[in-house]
Design a protein around this motif. Structure first.
Motif, PDB file in Angstrom:
ATOM      1  N   LYS A 101      -6.959  -2.207  -4.327  1.00 46.14           N
ATOM      2  CA  LYS A 101      -7.774  -1.698  -3.290  1.00 46.14           C
ATOM      3  C   LYS A 101      -8.437  -2.760  -2.767  1.00 46.14           C
ATOM      4  O   LYS A 101      -8.855  -3.930  -3.718  1.00 46.14           O
ATOM      5  CB  LYS A 101      -8.755  -0.811  -3.687  1.00 46.14           C
ATOM      6  CG  LYS A 101      -8.314   0.630  -3.939  1.00 46.14           C
ATOM      7  CD  LYS A 101      -9.219   1.780  -4.100  1.00 46.14           C
ATOM      8  CE  LYS A 101      -8.902   3.272  -4.136  1.00 46.14           C
ATOM      9  NZ  LYS A 101     -10.001   3.974  -4.638  1.00 46.14           N
TER      10      LYS A 101
ATOM     11  N   ALA B  61     -12.612  -4.391   8.138  1.00 42.91           N
ATOM     12  CA  ALA B  61     -13.271  -4.215   6.504  1.00 42.91           C
ATOM     13  C   ALA B  61     -12.444  -4.630   5.585  1.00 42.91           C
ATOM     14  O   ALA B  61     -12.406  -5.579   4.772  1.00 42.91           O
ATOM     15  CB  ALA B  61     -13.934  -3.125   6.401  1.00 42.91           C
ATOM     16  N   GLY B  62     -11.153  -4.155   5.386  1.00 43.97           N
ATOM     17  CA  GLY B  62     -10.072  -4.266   4.423  1.00 43.97           C
ATOM     18  C   GLY B  62      -9.772  -5.876   4.547  1.00 43.97           C
ATOM     19  O   GLY B  62      -9.745  -6.214   3.558  1.00 43.97           O
TER      20      GLY B  62
ATOM     21  N   GLU C 242       0.702  -1.126   0.059  1.00 44.67           N
ATOM     22  CA  GLU C 242       0.021   0.074  -0.050  1.00 44.67           C
ATOM     23  C   GLU C 242       0.857   1.141   0.044  1.00 44.67           C
ATOM     24  O   GLU C 242       2.038   1.444   0.378  1.00 44.67           O
ATOM     25  CB  GLU C 242      -1.069   0.040   1.162  1.00 44.67           C
ATOM     26  CG  GLU C 242      -2.142  -1.195   1.383  1.00 44.67           C
ATOM     27  CD  GLU C 242      -2.724  -1.238   2.453  1.00 44.67           C
ATOM     28  OE1 GLU C 242      -2.596  -0.418   3.359  1.00 44.67           O
ATOM     29  OE2 GLU C 242      -3.433  -2.199   2.502  1.00 44.67           O
TER      30      GLU C 242
ATOM     31  N   SER D 102     -12.091  -8.318   3.406  1.00 45.48           N
ATOM     32  CA  SER D 102     -12.290  -8.337   1.884  1.00 45.48           C
ATOM     33  C   SER D 102     -10.955  -9.083   1.357  1.00 45.48           C
ATOM     34  O   SER D 102     -11.262  -9.888   0.434  1.00 45.48           O
ATOM     35  CB  SER D 102     -12.064  -6.926   1.214  1.00 45.48           C
ATOM     36  OG  SER D 102     -13.161  -6.181   1.600  1.00 45.48           O
TER      37      SER D 102
ATOM     38  N   THR E 299      -9.615  -1.473  14.072  1.00 46.28           N
ATOM     39  CA  THR E 299     -10.518  -0.492  13.593  1.00 46.28           C
ATOM     40  C   THR E 299     -11.689  -0.864  12.747  1.00 46.28           C
ATOM     41  O   THR E 299     -11.433  -1.877  12.027  1.00 46.28           O
ATOM     42  CB  THR E 299      -9.631   0.748  12.865  1.00 46.28           C
ATOM     43  OG1 THR E 299      -9.225   0.341  11.716  1.00 46.28           O
ATOM     44  CG2 THR E 299      -8.580   1.159  13.853  1.00 46.28           C
ATOM     45  N   ASP E 300     -12.640  -0.109  12.585  1.00 50.40           N
ATOM     46  CA  ASP E 300     -13.607  -0.572  11.328  1.00 50.40           C
ATOM     47  C   ASP E 300     -13.208  -0.639  10.039  1.00 50.40           C
ATOM     48  O   ASP E 300     -13.500  -1.920   9.484  1.00 50.40           O
ATOM     49  CB  ASP E 300     -14.757   0.587  11.548  1.00 50.40           C
ATOM     50  CG  ASP E 300     -15.885   0.139  10.620  1.00 50.40           C
ATOM     51  OD1 ASP E 300     -16.892  -0.788  11.244  1.00 50.40           O
ATOM     52  OD2 ASP E 300     -15.960   0.613   9.524  1.00 50.40           O
ATOM     53  N   GLY E 301     -12.322   0.109   9.803  1.00 48.60           N
ATOM     54  CA  GLY E 301     -11.767   0.254   8.353  1.00 48.60           C
ATOM     55  C   GLY E 301     -10.818  -0.970   8.058  1.00 48.60           C
ATOM     56  O   GLY E 301     -10.582  -1.586   7.224  1.00 48.60           O
ATOM     57  N   SER E 302      -9.673  -1.022   9.237  1.00 49.31           N
ATOM     58  CA  SER E 302      -8.989  -2.356   9.040  1.00 49.31           C
ATOM     59  C   SER E 302      -9.465  -3.687   8.845  1.00 49.31           C
ATOM     60  O   SER E 302      -9.170  -4.438   8.135  1.00 49.31           O
ATOM     61  CB  SER E 302      -7.862  -2.348  10.220  1.00 49.31           C
ATOM     62  OG  SER E 302      -8.357  -2.503  11.463  1.00 49.31           O
TER      63      SER E 302
ATOM     64  N   LYS F  82     -19.327  -7.608  11.435  1.00 49.43           N
ATOM     65  CA  LYS F  82     -18.141  -6.656  11.509  1.00 49.43           C
ATOM     66  C   LYS F  82     -17.969  -6.010  13.076  1.00 49.43           C
ATOM     67  O   LYS F  82     -16.809  -6.020  13.497  1.00 49.43           O
ATOM     68  CB  LYS F  82     -18.300  -5.835  10.511  1.00 49.43           C
ATOM     69  CG  LYS F  82     -16.905  -4.962  10.231  1.00 49.43           C
ATOM     70  CD  LYS F  82     -16.955  -4.003   9.023  1.00 49.43           C
ATOM     71  CE  LYS F  82     -17.710  -2.888   9.150  1.00 49.43           C
ATOM     72  NZ  LYS F  82     -17.938  -1.735   8.313  1.00 49.43           N
TER      73      LYS F  82
END
Length: 322
Positions: free
Chosen positions: A181, A279-280, A42, A283, A274-277, A264
């Motif tokens: 992404k 979620a990623g 990234e 995926s 975290t919410d974003g980490s 989640k």
């Protein structure tokens, strides 16, 4: 008169003689000799620092992430992103006064607005005349000019000559590139056209940042291997024993899902991510086939449903990439 073709055939014995012995490795199991390899990660997470340390380590014949390198080789470091001041700062951090001899084996090519075609011509001449052991291109995106990284023809026309150059002269070419992404087609991997991956002998996946990361090799000539690493104060990356590193977020998610399907928000609470980490990472785990997702029925009067995740196969847990 018909033009004669340059195509020729080989007997098996002639092929063996033409191929010669296995060229071996610059860094055992990590960087093969005479191949084009991708370093994928990234943006702004430390992959350029890792590439620089690899290049300096090779020029000094020092270990890289604890793995011995072969006898020192000259390096051509093509820096298309950082300015001269920043690159100088990083090199001063990495090098010590006791090792000035690296200057004779470490050449730098800064960005000067060349077209991709001009750069390929320059690099071809540089490899033919100087035979560097390693060429680093950092990053691919800054080399593209007007080319489209999602166009297979553009990427084939750019990278195939570089791959052939590596094969013909035994020079390893390391191309630093961004990761697609999370949730893109095919999951984690090099961003852009599949022609980018097809032109390479494999990739080195970098997840994390300078304070702690996983480096996973996916190479045709070796088994997939993962290393836990972090960058030291002098810019030299070190390999960490497993006991010094806690489970990654992906490993914590898999462990939580071993007890059943979860949403989640539940995984955020259990894993501490975290919410974003979360979620990623979910995926990527779905894309790699380790985790599946589905929606539960909505409560009476509620809109939609709730997505929950579970293990694809409770009996087969593979080590996640993050």
């Amino acid at each position: 008169m018909a033009k004669r073709s340059n195509i020729r055939s080989f007997t098996i014995d002639e092929l063996y003689e033409e191929a010669g012995d296995d060229p071996g490795w610059l860094v055992d199991g990590v960087l093969p000799i005479g191949e084009l390899v991708l370093l994928v990660g990234e943006p702004k997470k430390g992959k350029s620092w890792l590439a620089l340390d690899l290049a300096v380590s090779l020029s000094l014949a020092e270990p890289f992430i604890g793995i011995p390198t072969i006898t020192e080789r000259s390096v051509l470091f093509c820096n298309f992103e950082d300015g001269a001041a920043e690159l100088a700062r990083r090199l001063k951090m990495r090098l010590t006064a006791e090792r000035p001899e690296t200057a004779a084996r470490f050449d730098i090519v800064p960005a000067r607005g060349e077209t991709p075609q001009e750069f390929v011509a320059f690099l071809t001449d540089a490899v033919r005349t100087g035979l560097p052991g390693l060429v680093v291109i950092d990053p691919l995106a800054e080399l593209l000019g007007g080319l489209d990284e999602n166009d297979s023809r553009d990427m084939s026309n750019l990278l195939r000559p570089l791959r052939n150059l590596a094969h013909d002269f035994g020079t390893t070419i390391l191309v630093v590139h961004h990761r697609r992404k999370a949730g893109g087609a095919g999951g984690s991997g090099a961003r852009g056209s599949s022609a980018i991956r097809s032109a390479s002998a494999g990739d080195i996946d970098y997840y994390g940042d300078v304070s702690g990361a996983s480096v996973t090799t996916h190479l045709r000539r070796a088994q997939t291997t993962s290393y836990r690493v972090r960058m030291g104060e002098n810019g030299h990356w070190e390999r960490l024993p497993d006991r010094e590193v806690g489970p990654t977020l992906g490993e914590r998610i898999l462990a939580a899902l071993a007890n059943g399907h979860l949403g989640k928000s539940e995984l955020v609470g259990i894993t501490g991510g975290t919410d974003g980490s979360v979620a990623g990472t979910l995926s990527r785990l779905v894309a790699s086939g380790q985790v599946t997702s589905g929606r539960t029925l909505a409560e009476p009067g509620a809109r939609g449903g709730r997505t929950r995740w579970g293990l694809s196969s409770p009996l087969t847990l593979r080590t996640p990439l993050e």
